[in-house]
Design a protein around this motif. Structure first.
Motif, PDB file in Angstrom:
ATOM      1  N   ARG A  55       0.809  -1.222   0.000  1.00 21.34           N
ATOM      2  CA  ARG A  55       0.000   0.000   0.000  1.00 21.34           C
ATOM      3  C   ARG A  55       0.841   1.270   0.000  1.00 21.34           C
ATOM      4  O   ARG A  55       1.819   1.362   0.739  1.00 21.34           O
ATOM      5  CB  ARG A  55      -0.883   0.017   1.252  1.00 21.34           C
ATOM      6  CG  ARG A  55      -1.748  -1.194   1.399  1.00 21.34           C
ATOM      7  CD  ARG A  55      -2.372  -1.242   2.784  1.00 21.34           C
ATOM      8  NE  ARG A  55      -3.102  -2.480   2.979  1.00 21.34           N
ATOM      9  CZ  ARG A  55      -2.542  -3.626   3.327  1.00 21.34           C
ATOM     10  NH1 ARG A  55      -1.231  -3.694   3.524  1.00 21.34           N
ATOM     11  NH2 ARG A  55      -3.270  -4.703   3.486  1.00 21.34           N
TER      12      ARG A  55
ATOM     13  N   GLU B  69       1.121   3.128   3.493  1.00 18.48           N
ATOM     14  CA  GLU B  69       2.103   2.711   4.503  1.00 18.48           C
ATOM     15  C   GLU B  69       3.438   3.425   4.307  1.00 18.48           C
ATOM     16  O   GLU B  69       4.129   3.744   5.269  1.00 18.48           O
ATOM     17  CB  GLU B  69       2.296   1.189   4.430  1.00 18.48           C
ATOM     18  CG  GLU B  69       1.044   0.447   4.824  1.00 18.48           C
ATOM     19  CD  GLU B  69       1.068  -1.037   4.476  1.00 18.48           C
ATOM     20  OE1 GLU B  69       0.210  -1.761   4.983  1.00 18.48           O
ATOM     21  OE2 GLU B  69       1.935  -1.468   3.692  1.00 18.48           O
TER      22      GLU B  69
ATOM     23  N   ASP C 202       9.078  -5.427   1.730  1.00 17.86           N
ATOM     24  CA  ASP C 202       7.677  -5.727   2.043  1.00 17.86           C
ATOM     25  C   ASP C 202       6.873  -5.502   0.762  1.00 17.86           C
ATOM     26  O   ASP C 202       6.725  -4.371   0.341  1.00 17.86           O
ATOM     27  CB  ASP C 202       7.196  -4.777   3.145  1.00 17.86           C
ATOM     28  CG  ASP C 202       5.787  -5.094   3.620  1.00 17.86           C
ATOM     29  OD1 ASP C 202       5.294  -6.204   3.366  1.00 17.86           O
ATOM     30  OD2 ASP C 202       5.189  -4.213   4.267  1.00 17.86           O
TER      31      ASP C 202
HETATM   32 MG    MG Z   1       1.641  -5.241   5.213  1.00 20.23          MG
END
Ligand code: MG
Ligand code: ATP
Lengths: 577, 450
Positions: free
Chosen positions: A269, A272, A336
């Motif tokens: 996302r 984030e 990530d």
């Molecule tokens: Mg995550």
């Protein structure tokens, strides 16, 4: 070199097939010319006179017959002072400057210099005319924020070079000439502060690789004590959605005791990343007294950004990490999520109509994952100092089931496994690392024997808990019940950690060793109770008091007081045999 | 005048292939055959073979159908005139209003530069305690409702839309039952919200390819309103139908499926839509609420699973109620610290006690003896469900917090709730007559098994 050109003969999603004249190489960069803009792409397969290229941009409007210009260069990044505190996309476009130029939206075909060409850096030469140097050795230094940034002999230079000329101390831009180097065939190479390096090739300008042994202190207790990460080691964090992978990495990126953190936001996302890039400049790094941003680089190719560039972004990240490692720094790369990268590979493989493996991932998934994590490591540099790249990747397994190709391929190559469990995150037991499933091959900050003992209690406590679900508390012996209480106690005061408490959020290695010692004594104490209720009552009090202890700074007088209080609470019910 | 092609080489599923040149990838074409006229979009170029996905479906398209290329990709009209109107996924009127062709904008445009995003900060009030108190919705959030067919998720979406203080509502319906579409429309009309609503509707009986256009059309329009400074709420129902439409196309194109027949790019496809949710610095915002039905009530099914990995939390709608466990607004902590001093306390304590109630229920069903404490929890659980969880409850956040204290005071002594004394001193209802007095028997804090 004569530039190769070609004509588009097919387009399928972000894959274009190009009929070319001349020579092309695998992973070479080409640009599809579309009206005013040029769309960057990379050769992923060559068949006869046709090359398949993955386009790093939206391909709307490309047409058969369209011109493609090849560059003769592999996909590369710019290395030099000015990388720290920056926010790049997967192709190393600086996003804030892109925003200044293009506004709210990303604009395809717009590429900016990663390193500003007008910034000047105060260069101090360390090499002298006549010195013999090899790739990666230091020509001079410039201060970059809190660090001394080494300007090195370009990594691509072969053999031993002699310094023919070197610039005197002064302010230079990254493209000003600072040295002339003569290689052993007599050829002269110009060196400036910036060099380019192809992202898919590891930088190897070091003496030797060493075995990772010293811990990277993350200040997360369950990690450092139970499932440690070594400097130069690799680890993975698989977990279902919402289990806390991103929060865990965010906490690590703040507190880990390393010189530089590279955050690779890969296909997740955008929101984030925004939290990180808006908050880090405001947070002071206790190690340096400067903002956290000054030790951070963010590579951000979020989920709605082009998929092929997502694949590139992990390589861009690890190349920057290796670059700073060459300066003798300890770098932590947090990716990530590596699953999104694997999915990008899957999408490309599908379009190439390759024979699919499990869950349609390409057959080479494992080797690609392995060679990515292989780029982590501790090395001894040519000047004898050590540098390291530690890699932590989150994994997002489909359905939260670890029995899937990406998790399995990753588990084969990493040195530590932090498996997040839905049960723990549902019970708000954060960080939700499962203490029974996870493992690490690296050394703990605490005593090994005590750790093994504590893990034994956790395991037994879990078994007793399972049993009690069937037979009820009534059917359990006081001894068993006490083991269960001890396991619960250890879980709530040590494994769990409050990310939002200013003290509890980060536990230093000293403090971990100290607290874990005290807790181990409690776990090993032979306690006697009249009944289960009195046992429960004591452990309630112990839990409450230990949690208070976790919230007290180690240098506060209360810290000693609470420790004494804990010890005396236990002494009261201990056997004196 | 653009060239007209009239020889279709190949027809498979909803995809037709013709030979043509100088055609742009994703370009639109009009396909005319005896069965009618439809738009189509280029989805593959290979030499002079051009494959087109026919929006109205290829059924009845003959090999001599006429194909005329338009020279641009899919667009929709954007202006204030959209408000109050109902369109198909492709932007054709579904009501009896005129077709709109002014100010055409591209759909599926580029994503927002992450460096231009700001941290969300405004709560969206819904009047539903399970949302406002326990999982606060935040402007620019993307959040799906996970449920199974038959649950009132569309009613819930409509209700949130009506209650929320937003400037524009955009409804993207995918595979909607015709009745559901009408009831959405009537609800918005009766409440007078239709004039600030735009609908892009694909119903279960419409051609499947049009379903694919609904999110992009809805979000492209939303983006324009947001850039004009409007706070836009986009409702997408049902994203599982959207995913199934993608699956159908992928299979026609002989793509290798990754998981239960869904294409390998399902995650990227869903993400590029949900990521349109944004709070623009200095302009408006887009908030996205989706409905995602879970086939077989299985959250590990690829659609809810991939969705969960993309969105900022999820609401589980089960038995007509928003489940307190599993439901999560990942952005709530950005706003619930500035609402009222007791908001977080109520949120945490009431949920903790409700969890205790649940384990008491379990014990009860196993036939274990009920303690005094268990009996208090049983009363509490029933009150909590009626006062907070029932979706017919419609009260402000502040009233809901007050109600929370009342429910707790009706069952417990202050110290039994685990709430710090400082907080209970301030907020515990003064006139409370706690029903339970038996203090010794009630342990202060029962541990709950993981
Ligand atoms: Mg995550
Ligand atoms: N250590 C923690 N302390 C408190 N809350 C946490 C913690 N970790 C996670 N959470 C809660 O869980 C939510 C989800 O966490 P996170 O975003 O890290 O999940 P994730 O595993 O990255 O999920 P995804 O795969 O969907 O990205 C957070 O928004 C937060 O509410």
């Amino acid at each position: 070199m004569a530039t190769t050109t070609g004509k588009i003969v097919g387009v399928n999603g972000n894959l274009m097939t190009v009929r070319f004249e001349g020579a092309v190489s695998q992973n070479e960069v080409g640009y599809a010319v579309l009206d005013e803009s040029r769309l960057m792409s990379e050769v992923v397969r060559v068949q006869g006179r046709n090359a398949d290229l993955q386009v790093f941009e939206d391909t709307t409007g490309l047409r058969v017959g369209g011109l493609v210009e090849f560059t003769g260069e592999l996909l590369a990044v710019e290395l030099g002072p000015g990388l720290l505190a920056q926010i790049f996309d997967g192709l190393q476009n600086p996003l804030p400057r892109l925003a200044e130029q293009c506004g709210f939206f990303l604009q395809r075909g717009t590429y900016l210099d990663a390193l500003p060409r007008d910034a000047k850096w105060a260069f101090t030469p360390t090499a002298k005319v006549g010195d013999s140097l090899t790739a990666g050795e230091t020509l001079g230094t410039v201060p970059e924020g809190i660090y001394e940034h080494r300007i090195m002999v370009p990594f691509a230079l072969p053999g031993v070079c002699t310094v023919e000329e070197i610039s005197p101390a002064g302010d230079y831009t990254v493209i000003d000439l600072i040295a002339k180097l003569r290689d052993d065939r007599g050829e002269i190479h110009d060196a400036c502060m910036m060099q380019r390096w192809p992202v898919k090739i590891p930088i190897k300008a070091y003496e030797e690789r060493l075995r990772p042994k010293d811990p990277v202190v993350t200040k997360i207790r369950i990690v450092d004590t139970f499932f440690p990460v070594a400097r130069g080691g690799t680890y993975c964090i698989p977990g279902p959605f919402g289990a806390g992978k991103t929060v865990l990495q965010q906490i690590t990126s703040r507190h880990a005791e390393v010189d530089i953190v590279i955050i690779a936001a890969c296909g997740e996302r955008a929101g984030e990343v925004v939290e990180t890039l808006r908050e880090f400049p405001e947070i002071t790094d206790p190690r340096t007294g400067k903002s956290l941003m000054e030790r951070t680089v963010i590579i951000c190719n979020t989920s709605s950004m082009p998929v092929a560039a997502r694949e590139a972004s992990v390589y861009t990240s690890v190349t920057l990490a290796e670059y700073y490692r060459q300066m003798g720094m300890n770098v932590l790369l947090l990716a990530d999520s590596t699953s999104r990268w694997a999915q990008a590979l899957r999408e490309a493989s599908g379009r190439l109509e390759e024979i699919p493996g499990e869950e349609a991932f390409p057959a080479y998934l494992e080797s690609v994952i392995a060679s990515f994590y292989e780029r982590g490591g501790v090395v001894r540099l040519k000047d004898g100092s050590e540098g390291s790249v530690t890699i932590g990747g989150s994994v997002s397994p489909a359905g939260g089931n670890f029995d899937e190709p990406v998790t399995q391929a990753t588990l084969k190559v990493v040195g530590a496994f932090h498996g997040l469990s839905r049960a723990r995150s549902d019970a708000r037991r954060y960080p939700a690392i499962d203490p029974l499933e996870s493992w690490s091959k690296y050394a703990s900050v605490a005593d090994d024997e005590l750790v093994a003992n504590a893990r034994g209690i956790l395991r037994q406590g879990n078994e007793i808990d399972q049993m009690m679900k069937v037979v009820g508390e009534e059917g359990t012996t006081v001894e068993d019940f006490m083991v269960y209480l001890k396991a619960e106690y250890l879980d709530s005061v040590y494994l769990q950690q409050d990310a939002f408490d200013p003290v509890d959020e980060a536990t230093s290695s000293d403090r971990q060793a100290r607290v874990f010692g005290v807790l181990s004594n409690i776990l090993n104490a032979k306690l006697s109770f009249a009944d289960k209720d009195s046992a429960r009552r004591l452990f309630h009090q112990l839990t409450q008091t230990t949690k208070d202890w976790n919230r007290v700074r180690m240098d506060a007088p209360e810290f000693e007081e609470i420790q004494k209080k804990l010890e005396s609470m236990v002494a009261e019910v201990a056997h004196h045999a | 005048m653009r060239k007209v092609y009239s020889q279709i080489e190949n027809i498979a599923g909803n995809v037709v292939t013709i030979k043509a040149d100088d055609i742009g990838y994703k370009e639109l074409a009009v396909v005319e055959s005896s069965m009618g006229t439809s738009l189509a979009q280029v989805i593959r170029l290979k030499g002079d073979n051009v494959s087109l996905q026919v929006f109205a479906g290829a059924r009845g398209v003959s090999t001599d159908a006429q194909v005329r290329f338009l020279g641009h990709a899919m667009q929709v009209s954007f202006s204030e005139n959209l408000l109050g109107r109902i369109f198909t996924g492709g932007g054709d009127p579904r009501d009896n209003g005129p077709a709109l062709t002014d100010n055409l904008i591209n759909i599926g445009g580029p994503s927002v530069n992450p460096a231009k995003r700001i941290i969300p900060k405004n709560m969206i009030r819904t009047g539903i305690p399970m949302i406002d108190v326990f999982n606060t919705l935040v402007e620019s959030q993307k959040l799906p409702i996970f449920s199974v067919a038959g649950e009132p998720y569309n009613d819930l979406l409509a209700r949130i839309a009506l209650q929320a203080e937003v400037d524009v509502i955009i409804l993207g319906g995918m595979g909607l039952k015709h009745d559901d579409y009408l009831s959405f429309r009537d609800t918005l009309e009766e409440s007078g919200a239709l004039s600030r609503t735009v609908m892009f509707i694909h119903t279960a009986s419409d051609p499947v390819v049009e379903c694919l256009l609904v999110p992009d059309s809805s979000l492209a329009v939303a983006e324009q309103f947001a850039l004009e400074g409007k706070r836009v709420l986009v409702l997408l129902s049902d994203m599982t139908n959207f995913s199934d439409a993608m699956k159908e196309i992928a299979i026609t194109m002989e793509q290798i499926p990754s998981n239960r027949g869904y294409p390998g790019d399902l995650y990227s496809q869903l993400a590029s839509r949900y990521e349109k949710a944004v709070d623009f610095e200095g302009a408006g915002s887009i908030t996205i609420l989706g409905a995602t039905t879970m086939p077989g009530d299985d959250v590990t099914h690829p659609v809810p699973d991939n969705t969960g990995y993309i969105t900022e939390g999820q609401f589980y709608l089960r038995n007509g109620r928003i489940e307190p466990f599993g439901s999560l607004s990942r952005l709530k902590q950005m706003v619930n610290g500035d609402t009222r001093g007791d908001h977080r306390t109520i949120m945490n304590s009431m949920l903790q006690l409700y969890a205790d109630y649940k384990s008491t229920l379990e014990k009860q069903s196993m036939g274990f003896r009920m303690s005094e404490w268990d009996r208090k929890l049983l009363i509490y659980g029933a009150d909590f469900e009626a006062g907070m969880m029932d979706l017919s409850v419609n009260i402000s956040l502040e009233d809901a917090l007050d109600l929370g204290w009342k429910i707790m005071a009706n069952c417990f002594e202050p110290m039994e709730t685990g709430i710090p004394t400082k907080v209970t001193d301030e907020f515990w209802p003064k006139d409370a007559q706690a029903s339970a007095k038996d203090e010794e028997k009630a342990p202060a804090a029962e541990t709950v098994g993981a």
